[in-house]
Write an enzyme that holds these catalytic residues in place. Structure first.
Site, PDB file in Angstrom:
ATOM      1  N   ARG A  59       0.409   1.986 -23.252  1.00  0.00           N
ATOM      2  CA  ARG A  59      -0.560   1.777 -22.155  1.00  0.00           C
ATOM      3  C   ARG A  59      -1.367   0.496 -22.365  1.00  0.00           C
ATOM      4  O   ARG A  59      -1.921  -0.072 -21.437  1.00  0.00           O
ATOM      5  CB  ARG A  59      -1.471   3.001 -21.967  1.00  0.00           C
ATOM      6  N   TYR A 112      -1.312  -5.009   3.925  1.00  0.00           N
ATOM      7  CA  TYR A 112      -0.407  -3.869   3.746  1.00  0.00           C
ATOM      8  C   TYR A 112      -1.230  -2.585   3.948  1.00  0.00           C
ATOM      9  O   TYR A 112      -2.377  -2.496   3.482  1.00  0.00           O
ATOM     10  CB  TYR A 112       0.222  -3.934   2.349  1.00  0.00           C
ATOM     11  N   ASP A 186      -2.845 -11.762  -2.416  1.00  0.00           N
ATOM     12  CA  ASP A 186      -1.603 -10.997  -2.569  1.00  0.00           C
ATOM     13  C   ASP A 186      -0.458 -11.925  -2.183  1.00  0.00           C
ATOM     14  O   ASP A 186      -0.324 -12.319  -1.026  1.00  0.00           O
ATOM     15  CB  ASP A 186      -1.654  -9.752  -1.680  1.00  0.00           C
ATOM     16  N   LYS A 211       9.204  -5.895  -4.665  1.00  0.00           N
ATOM     17  CA  LYS A 211       9.818  -6.687  -3.622  1.00  0.00           C
ATOM     18  C   LYS A 211      10.630  -7.841  -4.235  1.00  0.00           C
ATOM     19  O   LYS A 211      11.513  -7.605  -5.024  1.00  0.00           O
ATOM     20  CB  LYS A 211       8.723  -7.172  -2.671  1.00  0.00           C
TER      21      LYS A 211
HETATM   22  N1  LCS Z   1       1.083  -5.698  -1.251  1.00  0.00           N
HETATM   23  C1  LCS Z   1       1.938  -5.920  -0.245  1.00  0.00           C
HETATM   24  C2  LCS Z   1       1.846  -7.191   0.533  1.00  0.00           C
HETATM   25  C3  LCS Z   1       2.904  -4.971   0.060  1.00  0.00           C
HETATM   26  O1  LCS Z   1       3.754  -5.227   1.055  1.00  0.00           O
HETATM   27  C4  LCS Z   1       2.967  -3.765  -0.693  1.00  0.00           C
HETATM   28  C5  LCS Z   1       3.964  -2.712  -0.402  1.00  0.00           C
HETATM   29  C6  LCS Z   1       2.029  -3.575  -1.709  1.00  0.00           C
HETATM   30  C7  LCS Z   1       1.127  -4.573  -1.972  1.00  0.00           C
HETATM   31  C8  LCS Z   1       2.033  -2.339  -2.545  1.00  0.00           C
HETATM   32  O2  LCS Z   1       3.070  -2.380  -3.447  1.00  0.00           O
HETATM   33  P1  LCS Z   1       3.807  -1.100  -4.087  1.00  0.00           P
HETATM   34  O3  LCS Z   1       2.733  -0.245  -4.668  1.00  0.00           O
HETATM   35  O4  LCS Z   1       4.523  -0.401  -2.972  1.00  0.00           O
HETATM   36  O5  LCS Z   1       4.687  -1.704  -5.102  1.00  0.00           O
HETATM   37  N2  LCS Z   1       4.590  -2.876   0.815  1.00  0.00           N
HETATM   38  C9  LCS Z   1       5.460  -2.083   1.377  1.00  0.00           C
HETATM   39  C10 LCS Z   1       6.028  -2.345   2.622  1.00  0.00           C
HETATM   40  O6  LCS Z   1       5.713  -3.246   3.390  1.00  0.00           O
HETATM   41  N3  LCS Z   1       6.943  -1.428   2.869  1.00  0.00           N
HETATM   42  O7  LCS Z   1       6.999  -0.498   1.862  1.00  0.00           O
HETATM   43  C11 LCS Z   1       6.031  -0.838   0.854  1.00  0.00           C
END
Ligand code: LCS
Length: 397
Positions: A59, A112, A186, A211
């Site tokens: 951790r 998001y 972000d 992503k």
């Molecule tokens: N920031 C952005 C710009 C995102 O698009 C997402 C997830 C996150 C943070 C959060 O990330 P995660 O915890 O899912 O790794 N975006 C998603 C989307 O547009 N479709 O599914 C998840």
């Protein structure tokens, strides 16, 4: 020692690597261990006190993840990086490090969906004040800053409508007002292959590595990148104590693997997305296309300045609104109806009912997220095949 001027593809492959002294393994081994054995009681005490390096417990750090963190720091041109179990783990670990009761956050209104929910419904429960504005409006940024502002938070290109914010201009305004305020960007949609917010004046970059950074649709992961002091605070407080959202060593291995081809993947995503945006823009069944690479996009000039490519995400509205959009999604043959993005597979989704369902109807309208908006994550298939699938679907409307 890595040449600091090496290209992105070279850094993605070589930066941060450690020579395997034991077996000479080419790739970084997976240290799938929760804990590390101390030689003595005293050594354990020294490590906890920070008087001696070396690992303690996964951790707090892990050798596989260490390599990945150094690599992502190099790719984002940051001093340090903290890996997390998800993008939301990165965002929440960073924001809980920065904010607390009585503090004020200025956030862009187009985010998001779960980031919006964290800020709007989560942090406000614990005494953090949040104002949502349009960060592409520099006057609005200036007007929103207050004595207790600790953070300005934005996405560019923004999820899901690809709105562009001028990172350098925002950072300049915010830091002129108070250099202590953290500008958090972000960078998920652009990825470090196309944009480095820290070089433009932002203080902190957060990522959903689920992503493009991983790029293969098989992990949930995130990163926080910034200066060394801030990243230590995130690691030792935001992540260790507040969220516990630690990246698993096997996930680190998969992202190390994915990063090796990132520069090639991003070039293909951008090239295909540009062609698809132009195709949709010229289609008589399509009402509006949102793609920063199109000259008619309001953020085109800023994007051309601060990004080295326009990315692989294209959003659009078809004539006939939400019902016609749903029909298009249901008619796809190869393209998958799925959330997430940045994968080899082309994915299509409906933000208002899916990724941005945390917004009320009024909030969607105020944030420029149309009820009929469709979001396409352009994959790595041959572009002719992606267009052919869209064509047969649009022909049915
Ligand atoms: N920031 C952005 C710009 C995102 O698009 C997402 C997830 C996150 C943070 C959060 O990330 P995660 O915890 O899912 O790794 N975006 C998603 C989307 O547009 N479709 O599914 C998840």
């Amino acid at each position: 020692m890595m040449n600091p001027n090496a290209g992105f593809g070279t850094k993605a492959i070589h930066a941060g690597n450690v020579k395997d002294q034991q077996y000479g393994a080419l790739t970084t081994p997976i240290y799938q261990t929760s804990t590390f054995v101390f030689d003595t009681c005293e050594q354990g005490g020294r490590r906890f006190a920070g008087e001696e390096g070396g690992h303690i417990y996964t951790r707090l750090g892990n050798p596989t993840t260490d390599v990945l963190e150094r690599k992502v720091a190099a790719l984002e041109c940051g001093e340090a990086c903290v890996a997390t179990a998800s993008g939301m783990g990165a965002i929440s670990s960073a924001l809980w490090t920065i904010a607390g009761a009585g503090k004020h956050i200025v956030a862009d209104a187009t985010l998001y969906g779960c980031t919006f929910a964290l800020l709007n419904h989560g942090m406000t429960r614990y005494g953090v004040e949040v104002d949502f504005i349009d960060t592409s409006d520099l006057g609005a940024v200036k007007a929103a800053l207050k004595e207790n502002t600790c953070c300005v938070y934005l996405e560019t290109p923004a999820n899901p409508n690809l709105k562009i914010t001028d990172i350098a201009a925002v950072a300049e305004i915010v830091h002129a007002y108070n250099p202590e305020i953290k500008v958090v960007c972000d960078n998920t949609f652009a990825s470090p292959a196309l944009q480095n917010p820290l070089k433009l004046g932002a203080d902190v970059v957060v990522h959903s590595a689920t992503k493009y950074l991983n790029g293969h649709g098989d992990v949930i992961a995130g990163f926080v990148v910034g200066d060394a002091a801030f990243c230590t605070q995130v690691r030792m407080f935001g992540l260790k104590d507040m969220t516990g959202a630690v990246m698993d060593p096997f996930c680190s291995f998969l992202i190390l693997r994915g990063l090796k081809t990132m520069e090639l993947r991003m070039a293909r995503h951008c090239e295909s997305a540009e062609k698809i945006a132009a195709y949709l823009d010229a289609h008589d069944k399509v009402e509006t296309v949102y793609y920063p690479g199109l000259a008619n996009h309001p953020g085109h000039d800023i994007a051309a300045r601060q990004m080295s490519g326009f990315g692989g995400m294209v959003s659009f509205e078809v004539k006939g609104g939400r019902a016609a959009g749903a029909k298009l999604l249901n008619s796809m043959k190869m393209i998958a109806v799925a959330v997430s993005l940045g994968d080899a597979e082309t994915l299509i989704e409906h933000p208002a009912s899916m990724t941005h369902s945390t917004y009320s109807e009024e909030e969607l309208a105020a944030s420029g997220i149309g009820a009929g908006l469709i979001r396409l994550s352009v994959g790595l298939e041959n572009v002719e095949d992606i267009i052919a699938d869209l064509e047969q679907g649009l022909a049915q409307l």
